[in-house]
Design a protein around this motif. Structure first.
Motif, PDB file in Angstrom:
ATOM      1  N   LEU A  97       0.834  -1.194   0.000  1.00 61.57           N
ATOM      2  CA  LEU A  97       0.000   0.000   0.000  1.00 61.57           C
ATOM      3  C   LEU A  97       0.870   1.245   0.000  1.00 61.57           C
ATOM      4  CD1 LEU A  97      -2.554  -1.166   2.709  1.00 61.57           C
ATOM      5  CD2 LEU A  97      -2.748  -1.406   0.236  1.00 61.57           C
ATOM      6  N   GLY A  98       0.398   2.283  -0.652  1.00 57.52           N
ATOM      7  CA  GLY A  98       1.144   3.538  -0.733  1.00 57.52           C
ATOM      8  C   GLY A  98       1.036   4.104  -2.140  1.00 57.52           C
ATOM      9  N   LYS A  99       2.159   4.800  -2.587  1.00 53.20           N
ATOM     10  CA  LYS A  99       2.145   5.366  -3.946  1.00 53.20           C
ATOM     11  C   LYS A  99       2.000   4.264  -4.996  1.00 53.20           C
ATOM     12  CE  LYS A  99       4.965   9.439  -2.878  1.00 53.20           C
ATOM     13  NZ  LYS A  99       6.214  10.174  -3.201  1.00 53.20           N
ATOM     14  N   SER A 100       2.675   3.182  -4.766  1.00 53.72           N
ATOM     15  CA  SER A 100       2.623   2.060  -5.702  1.00 53.72           C
ATOM     16  C   SER A 100       1.871   0.908  -5.039  1.00 53.72           C
ATOM     17  CB  SER A 100       4.041   1.612  -6.082  1.00 53.72           C
ATOM     18  OG  SER A 100       3.991   0.497  -6.947  1.00 53.72           O
ATOM     19  N   GLN A 101       0.589   0.781  -5.367  1.00 55.49           N
ATOM     20  CA  GLN A 101      -0.245  -0.260  -4.769  1.00 55.49           C
ATOM     21  C   GLN A 101      -0.165  -1.541  -5.612  1.00 55.49           C
ATOM     22  OE1 GLN A 101      -4.223   1.067  -4.053  1.00 55.49           O
ATOM     23  NE2 GLN A 101      -3.602   2.746  -2.700  1.00 55.49           N
ATOM     24  N   GLN A 102       0.316  -2.598  -4.965  1.00 56.14           N
ATOM     25  CA  GLN A 102       0.460  -3.873  -5.652  1.00 56.14           C
ATOM     26  C   GLN A 102       0.086  -5.004  -4.682  1.00 56.14           C
ATOM     27  OE1 GLN A 102       4.064  -4.452  -8.078  1.00 56.14           O
ATOM     28  NE2 GLN A 102       4.690  -2.374  -7.479  1.00 56.14           N
ATOM     29  N   LYS A 113      11.366 -21.338   0.038  1.00 55.03           N
ATOM     30  CA  LYS A 113      11.610 -20.045  -0.601  1.00 55.03           C
ATOM     31  C   LYS A 113      10.366 -19.555  -1.317  1.00 55.03           C
ATOM     32  CE  LYS A 113      16.474 -21.236  -1.436  1.00 55.03           C
ATOM     33  NZ  LYS A 113      17.524 -21.456  -2.466  1.00 55.03           N
ATOM     34  N   ILE A 114      10.318 -18.197  -1.522  1.00 58.60           N
ATOM     35  CA  ILE A 114       9.260 -17.575  -2.320  1.00 58.60           C
ATOM     36  C   ILE A 114       9.908 -16.617  -3.306  1.00 58.60           C
ATOM     37  CG2 ILE A 114       7.533 -17.770  -0.487  1.00 58.60           C
ATOM     38  CD1 ILE A 114       7.998 -14.779   0.095  1.00 58.60           C
ATOM     39  N   PHE A 115       9.163 -16.281  -4.365  1.00 60.27           N
ATOM     40  CA  PHE A 115       9.659 -15.315  -5.349  1.00 60.27           C
ATOM     41  C   PHE A 115       8.701 -14.150  -5.410  1.00 60.27           C
ATOM     42  CE2 PHE A 115       9.375 -13.595  -9.674  1.00 60.27           C
ATOM     43  CZ  PHE A 115      10.660 -13.089  -9.798  1.00 60.27           C
ATOM     44  N   ILE A 116       9.262 -12.896  -5.244  1.00 62.21           N
ATOM     45  CA  ILE A 116       8.480 -11.671  -5.338  1.00 62.21           C
ATOM     46  C   ILE A 116       9.104 -10.816  -6.438  1.00 62.21           C
ATOM     47  CG2 ILE A 116       7.697  -9.596  -4.131  1.00 62.21           C
ATOM     48  CD1 ILE A 116       7.913 -11.128  -1.535  1.00 62.21           C
ATOM     49  N   PRO A 117       8.296 -10.412  -7.428  1.00 64.88           N
ATOM     50  CA  PRO A 117       8.855  -9.565  -8.498  1.00 64.88           C
ATOM     51  C   PRO A 117       9.546  -8.323  -7.921  1.00 64.88           C
ATOM     52  CG  PRO A 117       6.635 -10.287  -9.052  1.00 64.88           C
ATOM     53  CD  PRO A 117       6.879 -10.708  -7.641  1.00 64.88           C
ATOM     54  N   THR A 118      10.593  -7.932  -8.533  1.00 66.33           N
ATOM     55  CA  THR A 118      11.431  -6.778  -8.136  1.00 66.33           C
ATOM     56  C   THR A 118      12.344  -7.149  -6.985  1.00 66.33           C
ATOM     57  OG1 THR A 118       9.690  -5.226  -8.774  1.00 66.33           O
ATOM     58  CG2 THR A 118      11.483  -4.352  -7.447  1.00 66.33           C
ATOM     59  N   VAL A 119      11.803  -7.832  -5.960  1.00 72.85           N
ATOM     60  CA  VAL A 119      12.616  -8.172  -4.787  1.00 72.85           C
ATOM     61  C   VAL A 119      13.463  -9.400  -5.058  1.00 72.85           C
ATOM     62  CG1 VAL A 119      12.549  -8.787  -2.349  1.00 72.85           C
ATOM     63  CG2 VAL A 119      10.935  -7.119  -3.262  1.00 72.85           C
ATOM     64  N   PHE A 147       5.534   3.519   1.858  1.00 70.39           N
ATOM     65  CA  PHE A 147       4.665   2.355   1.630  1.00 70.39           C
ATOM     66  C   PHE A 147       4.431   1.639   2.971  1.00 70.39           C
ATOM     67  CE2 PHE A 147       8.825   0.509   1.750  1.00 70.39           C
ATOM     68  CZ  PHE A 147       8.635  -0.753   2.286  1.00 70.39           C
ATOM     69  N   SER A 148       3.460   0.759   2.951  1.00 70.78           N
ATOM     70  CA  SER A 148       3.229  -0.190   4.049  1.00 70.78           C
ATOM     71  C   SER A 148       2.890  -1.546   3.425  1.00 70.78           C
ATOM     72  CB  SER A 148       2.083   0.268   4.957  1.00 70.78           C
ATOM     73  OG  SER A 148       0.869   0.316   4.233  1.00 70.78           O
ATOM     74  N   VAL A 149       3.211  -2.612   4.136  1.00 65.67           N
ATOM     75  CA  VAL A 149       2.995  -3.955   3.599  1.00 65.67           C
ATOM     76  C   VAL A 149       2.215  -4.792   4.622  1.00 65.67           C
ATOM     77  CG1 VAL A 149       5.194  -4.844   4.485  1.00 65.67           C
ATOM     78  CG2 VAL A 149       4.079  -5.978   2.556  1.00 65.67           C
ATOM     79  N   ASN A 150       1.287  -5.556   4.104  1.00 66.85           N
ATOM     80  CA  ASN A 150       0.511  -6.501   4.918  1.00 66.85           C
ATOM     81  C   ASN A 150       0.658  -7.898   4.332  1.00 66.85           C
ATOM     82  OD1 ASN A 150      -0.653  -4.779   6.877  1.00 66.85           O
ATOM     83  ND2 ASN A 150      -2.081  -4.010   5.335  1.00 66.85           N
ATOM     84  N   VAL A 151       0.802  -8.873   5.229  1.00 69.84           N
ATOM     85  CA  VAL A 151       0.948 -10.271   4.807  1.00 69.84           C
ATOM     86  C   VAL A 151      -0.206 -11.076   5.403  1.00 69.84           C
ATOM     87  CG1 VAL A 151       2.398 -12.321   4.855  1.00 69.84           C
ATOM     88  CG2 VAL A 151       3.449 -10.060   4.665  1.00 69.84           C
TER      89      VAL A 151
END
Length: 650
Positions: A97-102, A113-119, A147-151
């Motif tokens: 959440l924030g300017k770039s909401q994804q 393991k996990i895969f996150i785009p960009t990261v 930004f803020s992140v929720n899981v």
């Protein structure tokens, strides 16, 4: 063929016979073993069923309904453990959440393991949700500002769990990581009839992790020790070690399993049983204990002492097969009753209560009937030590004024008598049932109304009426079977004297004494007034329905009923029952018509349903005796002839 060849043939035959006998014995032994195994299995099943049929074991019915197993496997317990750690198979939702909401949806692979785009690829195995969220925030801070992140855990991973011991469906299951021990036991259909509910063992890394007591959940909803499952957990349901039965004045009488620690006391089991009912007699609770020699020892404890001090010696430590019985206060003394007889709706015996008046007892008995004599109520005051005192009461006065002193208080064993109005008669009636046009109740005048008059009112018989079996039953004519008859019925025939046997036969032949003999066919069809009778109150007239068969009886191969066939004659029905026997007298066959008329076979125009074909038996004849008597007569005639002839010659 030489002798040696014959010897070989005999030897082979004997060997073949020997092996055949051996094989037969082997098959018989195998069959016997199978039968024994089957009998043992049946005996075990009967034992288990006997256990199940006793007072139920508390908690067993919890696992009866298995309809929701699929939801247990899918959803889990519905709770989320605080120490939940991520692992292969967890499906996560990541919301930026924030300017770039994804948002991203990722699954932890077998390497953790996990895969996150960009990261990129992140190793998250064994991280708790909060730890992963903090770890992910640091990684995303390199690429995003403000930004803020929720899981969120979208779908938990599946983990292998082993269910062993006394469960109905042991085996290896793949359950949700949000499932608990209770869920796992439910998926395995619960413990067997001998499986424990209170001592379920959880092994983790081959070590005993904890022991789960499901009674805490079933009784109080507590899930303190209903732990969440982890991969490769082994759940072992052991055998029940000890059972105590609690019965009587408790709210939840049942069998209860004891914990394996062996420290539960009487108060603990009373708590499991839901506590006492209002009428529980606490002064004397029975504890029955099974001794090593198979006998039982009974001990009585005062529960009031336990209520004051739980460490009291009365609060016994319980053992396997102990029984606790809580008596009722009502059973400690004798019960008191009063009685009412006569013209009330429900006469009989009623429990005595303090301040019970005559009017109160009338209300209990449903009040008076129309025929009650209001001026002649009598109360018998019963005192075992004194003569009975009789008190006359005017019911009209106490009904008009319940506060009247005539509405006396009743005492234990008092009897109230409500007499019937003299010569009270609402009107005599008779009942007509069965195959008539208008069955029902009909009013009569005793000693005036006749059976023929009433039969005209009912509109006649229906087409299906079996007139010959119509009956008139008079209740007042019935007799009571005496005690001597009841005694003789229990004695075998060979032990009865001749007079006793004759008495027994006479009594058995009076069972239909209430039946008034009337030929309904002559009365109603032929209008023969000699068969008419006067009716009495309570008479019952029954006209049965004719069966759709023609009965064939007497000297035939298979006596019985044959389905009616229109247009068929006597020969057809005799053929259907296998024909006549060798001793049948075919020329004397008689037909009993459904109307009751008896006619010869040659006069029968057609048969109808309900008709009876009777084939009589030829009379027994001793042909040798006939021959002997004939020879004797001829000899006598010859003798007479010789005597007469000689006399004439002289």
């Amino acid at each position: 063929m030489n002798k040696k060849f014959k010897l070989k043939i005999w030897t082979l035959a004997l060997l073949l016979l020997f092996y055949t006998l051996q094989l037969t014995e082997g098959l018989a032994a195998a069959s016997s073993q199978n039968t024994t195994a089957t009998e043992q299995s049946a005996t075990q099943n009967q034992t288990e069923q006997k256990i199940a049929d006793e007072l139920p074991l508390f908690g067993r019915n919890f696992f009866v309904d298995t309809k929701n197993l699929e939801s247990i496997l899918t959803v889990g317990s519905g709770m989320f453990p605080k120490d939940y750690s991520l692992g292969p198979g967890d499906r996560l939702g990541i919301y930026l959440l924030g300017k770039s909401q994804q948002n991203f949806e990722v699954i932890v692979n077998v390497e953790g393991k996990i895969f996150i785009p960009t990261v990129g690829v992140l190793y998250v195995n064994d991280l708790m949700i909060e730890e992963f969220q903090s770890f992910l925030s640091k990684k995303l801070a390199r690429y995003y500002d403000n930004f803020s992140v929720n899981v969120m855990l979208i779908e938990p991973k599946r983990i292998p769990v082993i269910l062993a011991g006394d469960v109905k469906k042991p085996g290896k299951y793949f359950l949700s990581s949000l499932n608990t021990v209770l869920d796992a036991v439910a998926v395995a259909a619960g413990p067997t009839i001998r499986g424990s509910l209170r001592n379920i063992e959880i092994y983790r890394d081959d070590k005993l992790c904890t022991i789960v007591d499901l009674y805490n959940f079933l009784l109080k909803g507590q899930t303190d020790n209903d732990i969440f499952l982890q991969p490769d957990d082994k759940i072992v349901v052991p055998l029940i070690e000890a059972i105590v039965t609690v019965n009587g004045e408790v709210k939840r009488p049942a069998q209860f399993e004891l914990k394996s620690n062996g420290k539960e006391r009487v108060s603990d089991l009373i708590e499991l049983a839901g506590g006492f009912k209002d009428m529980a007699f606490l002064d004397n609770i029975e504890i029955s204990r099974l001794l090593p020699n198979g006998e039982r020892r009974v001990q009585y404890v005062n529960y009031l002492d336990i209520l004051q001090n739980e460490k009291s010696s009365s609060n016994l430590i319980l053992k396997n097969n102990d029984k606790i019985n809580v008596f009722s206060i009502l059973d400690q003394g004798y019960r008191k009753f009063v009685h009412i007889h006569g013209e009330v709706k429900r006469q009989g015996t009623y429990p005595f209560a303090e301040n019970l008046t005559v009017l109160d007892l009338l209300s209990k008995a449903g009040n008076l009937t129309r025929s009650a004599y209001m001026l002649g109520c009598e109360v018998a005051k019963i005192d075992p030590k004194s003569p009975t005192e009789f008190i006359k009461i005017d019911l009209q006065k106490i009904l008009a004024d319940p506060a009247s002193d005539k509405n006396i208080l009743l005492e234990e064993d008092d009897r109230v008598f409500i007499r019937r109005i003299p010569e009270w008669e609402v009107g005599p009636i008779v009942e007509i049932t069965g195959e008539v046009q208008f069955p029902g109740i009909y009013a009569i005048t005793e000693d005036i109304t006749t059976l023929g008059e009433v039969m005209k009112k009912v509109g006649g018989f229906t087409d299906d009426a079996l007139i010959r079996e119509a009956t008139l039953i008079r209740k007042s004519a019935k007799i009571t079977i005496d005690k001597e008859y009841l005694r003789l019925k229990q004695i075998p025939r060979d032990q009865l004297s001749e007079s006793e046997y004759q008495y027994l036969v006479m009594k058995e032949n009076t069972q239909d004494i209430g039946r008034i003999v009337v030929d309904f066919y002559k009365l109603c069809i032929l209008q023969n007034k000699t068969e008419d009778v006067f009716l009495e109150d309570g008479d019952v007239i029954y006209i049965p329905k004719a069966p759709k068969v023609v009965y064939v009886t007497g000297r035939v191969s298979r006596p019985g009923g044959v389905l009616f066939e229109s247009g068929k004659g006597i020969k057809y029905y005799l053929k259907k029952v296998g024909g006549t026997t060798w001793d049948a007298k075919k020329r004397r066959i008689k037909i009993t018509k459904v109307t009751g008329e008896i006619i010869e076979n040659e006069n029968v125009k057609k048969l109808e349903p309900g008709d009876i074909i009777w084939v009589p038996r030829k009379p027994d004849r001793d042909w040798w005796e006939i021959f002997r008597q004939t020879i004797a007569v001829l000899a006598q005639i010859a003798t007479v002839y010789i005597v007469v002839d000689r006399a004439l010659l002289k």
